[in-house]
Write a protein that holds these residues in place. Structure first.
Motif, PDB file in Angstrom:
ATOM      1  N   ASN A   1       1.048  -1.255   0.122  1.00  0.00           N
ATOM      2  CA  ASN A   1       0.117   0.150   0.116  1.00  0.00           C
ATOM      3  C   ASN A   1       1.057   1.320  -0.048  1.00  0.00           C
ATOM      4  N   HIS A   2       0.722   2.305  -1.000  1.00  0.00           N
ATOM      5  CA  HIS A   2       1.428   3.587  -1.090  1.00  0.00           C
ATOM      6  C   HIS A   2       1.626   3.995   0.288  1.00  0.00           C
ATOM      7  N   LEU A   3       0.488   4.378   1.181  1.00  0.00           N
ATOM      8  CA  LEU A   3       0.484   4.995   2.161  1.00  0.00           C
ATOM      9  C   LEU A   3       1.600   4.156   3.371  1.00  0.00           C
TER      10      LEU A   3
ATOM     11  N   GLY B   1       3.920   2.472   2.557  1.00  0.00           N
ATOM     12  CA  GLY B   1       5.345   3.005   2.156  1.00  0.00           C
ATOM     13  C   GLY B   1       5.611   4.097   2.672  1.00  0.00           C
ATOM     14  N   HIS B   2       4.829   5.073   2.756  1.00  0.00           N
ATOM     15  CA  HIS B   2       5.137   6.675   3.291  1.00  0.00           C
ATOM     16  C   HIS B   2       5.427   6.394   4.750  1.00  0.00           C
ATOM     17  N   ILE B   3       4.662   5.573   5.485  1.00  0.00           N
ATOM     18  CA  ILE B   3       4.971   5.329   6.886  1.00  0.00           C
ATOM     19  C   ILE B   3       6.434   5.018   7.038  1.00  0.00           C
TER      20      ILE B   3
ATOM     21  N   SER C   1      -0.149  13.906   2.269  1.00  0.00           N
ATOM     22  CA  SER C   1       0.225  13.677   0.823  1.00  0.00           C
ATOM     23  C   SER C   1      -0.367  14.582  -0.212  1.00  0.00           C
ATOM     24  N   GLY C   2      -0.108  14.393  -1.413  1.00  0.00           N
ATOM     25  CA  GLY C   2      -1.010  15.168  -2.297  1.00  0.00           C
ATOM     26  C   GLY C   2      -2.569  14.604  -2.618  1.00  0.00           C
ATOM     27  N   ALA C   3      -2.557  13.509  -1.840  1.00  0.00           N
ATOM     28  CA  ALA C   3      -3.951  12.883  -1.986  1.00  0.00           C
ATOM     29  C   ALA C   3      -4.569  12.384  -0.604  1.00  0.00           C
TER      30      ALA C   3
ATOM     31  N   ALA D   1      -4.266  17.774   2.349  1.00  0.00           N
ATOM     32  CA  ALA D   1      -3.194  19.125   2.738  1.00  0.00           C
ATOM     33  C   ALA D   1      -2.161  19.327   1.480  1.00  0.00           C
ATOM     34  N   GLY D   2      -1.701  18.335   0.761  1.00  0.00           N
ATOM     35  CA  GLY D   2      -0.884  18.677  -0.432  1.00  0.00           C
ATOM     36  C   GLY D   2      -1.658  19.431  -1.432  1.00  0.00           C
ATOM     37  N   GLU D   3      -2.920  18.896  -1.662  1.00  0.00           N
ATOM     38  CA  GLU D   3      -3.633  19.167  -2.603  1.00  0.00           C
ATOM     39  C   GLU D   3      -4.146  20.706  -2.307  1.00  0.00           C
TER      40      GLU D   3
ATOM     41  N   PHE E   1      -1.991  22.837  -0.734  1.00  0.00           N
ATOM     42  CA  PHE E   1      -0.992  23.418  -0.996  1.00  0.00           C
ATOM     43  C   PHE E   1      -1.109  23.755  -2.674  1.00  0.00           C
ATOM     44  N   ASP E   2      -1.225  22.694  -3.328  1.00  0.00           N
ATOM     45  CA  ASP E   2      -1.279  22.714  -4.968  1.00  0.00           C
ATOM     46  C   ASP E   2      -2.372  23.865  -5.544  1.00  0.00           C
ATOM     47  N   LYS E   3      -3.478  23.649  -4.863  1.00  0.00           N
ATOM     48  CA  LYS E   3      -4.583  24.765  -5.244  1.00  0.00           C
ATOM     49  C   LYS E   3      -4.412  25.900  -4.930  1.00  0.00           C
TER      50      LYS E   3
ATOM     51  N   GLY F   1       2.881  22.748  -5.568  1.00  0.00           N
ATOM     52  CA  GLY F   1       2.664  24.088  -4.823  1.00  0.00           C
ATOM     53  C   GLY F   1       3.250  23.939  -3.585  1.00  0.00           C
ATOM     54  N   GLY F   2       3.494  23.024  -2.960  1.00  0.00           N
ATOM     55  CA  GLY F   2       4.007  22.924  -1.449  1.00  0.00           C
ATOM     56  C   GLY F   2       5.256  23.541  -1.354  1.00  0.00           C
ATOM     57  N   PRO F   3       6.411  23.116  -2.292  1.00  0.00           N
ATOM     58  CA  PRO F   3       7.944  23.899  -2.183  1.00  0.00           C
ATOM     59  C   PRO F   3       7.484  25.289  -2.449  1.00  0.00           C
TER      60      PRO F   3
ATOM     61  N   ILE G   1       4.949  27.469  -2.123  1.00  0.00           N
ATOM     62  CA  ILE G   1       4.327  28.099  -1.164  1.00  0.00           C
ATOM     63  C   ILE G   1       5.428  28.323   0.042  1.00  0.00           C
ATOM     64  N   GLN G   2       5.996  27.260   0.392  1.00  0.00           N
ATOM     65  CA  GLN G   2       6.791  27.421   1.432  1.00  0.00           C
ATOM     66  C   GLN G   2       7.965  28.545   1.117  1.00  0.00           C
ATOM     67  N   LYS G   3       8.348  28.527  -0.107  1.00  0.00           N
ATOM     68  CA  LYS G   3       9.267  29.575  -0.454  1.00  0.00           C
ATOM     69  C   LYS G   3       8.985  30.843  -0.315  1.00  0.00           C
TER      70      LYS G   3
ATOM     71  N   GLY H   1       4.740  11.384   4.077  1.00  0.00           N
ATOM     72  CA  GLY H   1       4.059  11.923   2.847  1.00  0.00           C
ATOM     73  C   GLY H   1       4.800  13.360   2.372  1.00  0.00           C
ATOM     74  N   GLY H   2       4.303  13.832   1.180  1.00  0.00           N
ATOM     75  CA  GLY H   2       5.139  14.928   0.542  1.00  0.00           C
ATOM     76  C   GLY H   2       5.053  16.079   1.500  1.00  0.00           C
ATOM     77  N   VAL H   3       3.835  16.345   2.023  1.00  0.00           N
ATOM     78  CA  VAL H   3       3.934  17.504   3.031  1.00  0.00           C
ATOM     79  C   VAL H   3       4.883  17.624   4.134  1.00  0.00           C
TER      80      VAL H   3
ATOM     81  N   ALA I   1       7.695  17.266   3.957  1.00  0.00           N
ATOM     82  CA  ALA I   1       8.823  17.799   3.564  1.00  0.00           C
ATOM     83  C   ALA I   1       8.825  19.416   4.203  1.00  0.00           C
ATOM     84  N   ASN I   2       7.685  19.808   4.621  1.00  0.00           N
ATOM     85  CA  ASN I   2       7.413  21.139   5.036  1.00  0.00           C
ATOM     86  C   ASN I   2       8.213  21.555   6.179  1.00  0.00           C
ATOM     87  N   ALA I   3       8.907  22.648   6.081  1.00  0.00           N
ATOM     88  CA  ALA I   3       9.799  23.124   6.998  1.00  0.00           C
ATOM     89  C   ALA I   3       9.091  23.592   8.461  1.00  0.00           C
TER      90      ALA I   3
HETATM   91  O1  KG4 Z   1       3.690  11.877  -1.064  1.00  0.00           O
HETATM   92  P1  KG4 Z   1       3.760  12.623  -2.391  1.00  0.00           P
HETATM   93  O2  KG4 Z   1       5.003  12.690  -2.974  1.00  0.00           O
HETATM   94  O3  KG4 Z   1       2.674  12.304  -3.465  1.00  0.00           O
HETATM   95  C1  KG4 Z   1       1.461  11.609  -3.191  1.00  0.00           C
HETATM   96  O4  KG4 Z   1       1.337  10.474  -2.751  1.00  0.00           O
HETATM   97  O5  KG4 Z   1       0.624  12.411  -3.060  1.00  0.00           O
HETATM   98  O6  KG4 Z   1       3.209  14.274  -1.869  1.00  0.00           O
HETATM   99  C2  KG4 Z   1       3.079  15.411  -2.821  1.00  0.00           C
HETATM  100  C3  KG4 Z   1       2.508  16.457  -2.160  1.00  0.00           C
HETATM  101  C4  KG4 Z   1       2.236  17.652  -3.234  1.00  0.00           C
HETATM  102  O7  KG4 Z   1       0.803  18.147  -2.929  1.00  0.00           O
HETATM  103  C5  KG4 Z   1       3.232  18.633  -2.773  1.00  0.00           C
HETATM  104  O8  KG4 Z   1       2.687  20.057  -3.013  1.00  0.00           O
HETATM  105  C6  KG4 Z   1       3.543  18.262  -1.460  1.00  0.00           C
HETATM  106  O9  KG4 Z   1       3.338  17.065  -1.381  1.00  0.00           O
HETATM  107  N1  KG4 Z   1       4.701  18.919  -0.923  1.00  0.00           N
HETATM  108  C7  KG4 Z   1       4.703  19.870   0.112  1.00  0.00           C
HETATM  109  C8  KG4 Z   1       6.286  20.240   0.201  1.00  0.00           C
HETATM  110  N2  KG4 Z   1       6.945  19.541  -0.478  1.00  0.00           N
HETATM  111  C9  KG4 Z   1       5.918  18.689  -1.295  1.00  0.00           C
HETATM  112  N3  KG4 Z   1       3.919  20.635   0.772  1.00  0.00           N
HETATM  113  C10 KG4 Z   1       4.169  21.586   1.684  1.00  0.00           C
HETATM  114  N4  KG4 Z   1       5.550  21.886   1.749  1.00  0.00           N
HETATM  115  C11 KG4 Z   1       6.416  21.254   1.052  1.00  0.00           C
HETATM  116  N5  KG4 Z   1       7.910  21.626   1.392  1.00  0.00           N
END
Ligand code: KG4
Ligand code: ZN
Length: 333
Positions: A114-116, A118-120, A140-142, A166-168, A170-172, A183-185, A187-189, A271-273, A275-277
């Protein structure tokens, strides 16, 4: 079981084609990520059919490179662990079918991941000691899931998002602010130049639950940006900073409450988010327990995390049939 155990992980659930070899569940020998971000950037998001086609082109060279960089031969591989869900169905099928082909041809066990999960398990690649029970915030994005883990591969979802992940969000919001994808990186910048105290954006607390909701916040940002001239002195950077602070506040508050209620030993981020500092800093500051999070390269999609989750399933005797199907909406529990 002979040691060392080498797991070949394969990930193609979204827009990264990735293959990795890990040893004994914790040591990364290789982790090749062929990103399609440049291709999807032009469209402002992931185009599923384009993603599938790119995976088809990249999958074999990516796997070959993962083996070469790990300096292992096919005979050294003990198990093939592909992501089989959740994700884009056409994209998932490419990695899963490649893994099935390898498992069949080389007579290797197949362990679907399961991808999730994997993230864990990216957290197990940090070398940190992790005790159960533990709570994990997967953002993550989803997905935005708050998960209680009582043992390896054993999950209870405490809360999830009712609308946007949450990632969605950030992207929107990045799109609303005229920033690129992902969008995440971005917006953080931009937020680094802003002052979050200049604008108070709403927080959906959904009291009494561990669920999340971010679509109201996104709409609030849209209203502010559309009427930015009526907020004297307010910049896009201030809006980005306030948005980021609002998301992080809700995520950290709910995770802290869950950690207290379930008496966990530590908190994991995934998950991707993750990464947010600001999220990393706030959660470490506001929660007194150890907070573990993967390095940024292991927060976003990669096959090393899939191989790590596959390893813990493999050594516990879990095996998938060659008839395993991809499941776009696969759940953790
Ligand atoms: O886990 P991931 O690589 O892919 C999915 O499984 O969805 O997550 C991607 C998401 C994107 O929405 C991206 O904008 C967000 O992670 N993301 C961040 C940051 N880096 C990636 N969101 C906030 N701050 C970041 N630095
Ligand atoms: Zn992911």
């Amino acid at each position: 079981m002979t040691s060392p155990v080498h797991v070949l992980g394969i990930e193609t659930s979204c827009d990264e084609t990735s293959a990795a070899v890990i040893r004994d569940g914790r040591q990364i020998l290789s982790n090749v990520v062929a990103s399609q971000v440049d291709i999807h950037e032009a469209f402002g998001g992931v185009v599923p059919e384009v993603a599938s086609r790119q995976h088809v082109l990249a999958i074999i060279p990516t796997i070959q490179r993962a083996l070469a960089l790990a300096n292992v031969r096919w005979e050294d591989i003990d198990c093939v662990a592909p992501t089989y869900g959740p994700g884009l169905i056409g994209a998932l099928l490419v990695g899963l079918n490649a893994a099935k082909g390898i498992a069949f041809a080389r007579n290797l066990p197949l362990v679907g991941v399961n991808h999730l999960e994997g993230h864990i398990y990216a957290n197990w690649l940090t070398g940190a000691h992790i005790d159960f029970p533990t709570v994990c915030l997967i953002v993550s994005g989803a997905h935005s899931d708050l998960v209680l883990m009582t043992d390896h591969n054993t999950y209870r979802i405490l809360g999830r998002t009712l609308d946007d992940a949450a990632g969605e969000a950030f992207d929107k919001v990045a799109r609303i602010l005229g920033l690129g994808y992902p969008g995440g990186p971005a917006i953080q910048k931009l937020a680094q130049q802003g002052d979050p105290s200049k604008l108070r954006l709403p927080r959906a607390w959904l009291e009494g639950t561990y669920d999340f909701s971010f679509s109201g916040l996104k709409t609030a940002v849209l209203r502010v940006v559309e009427g930015l001239e009526s907020y004297p002195g307010l910049t896009r950077a201030d809006v980005a900073a306030s948005f980021q602070e609002s998301v992080v506040d809700v995520l950290v508050t709910k995770t802290k409450r869950a950690a207290e209620e379930f008496g966990v030993r530590q908190v994991l981020l995934a998950g991707g988010v993750a990464a947010n500092a600001l999220l990393r800093a706030e959660i470490s500051q506001r929660i007194e327990l150890p907070v573990i999070y993967p390095p940024i390269s292991l927060c976003t999609d990669n096959a090393a995390m899939i191989a790590a989750a596959g390893y813990y399933r493999f050594v516990r005797g879990y095996r998938s049939e060659l008839s395993l199907d991809a499941r776009s909406n696969l759940s953790l529990d």
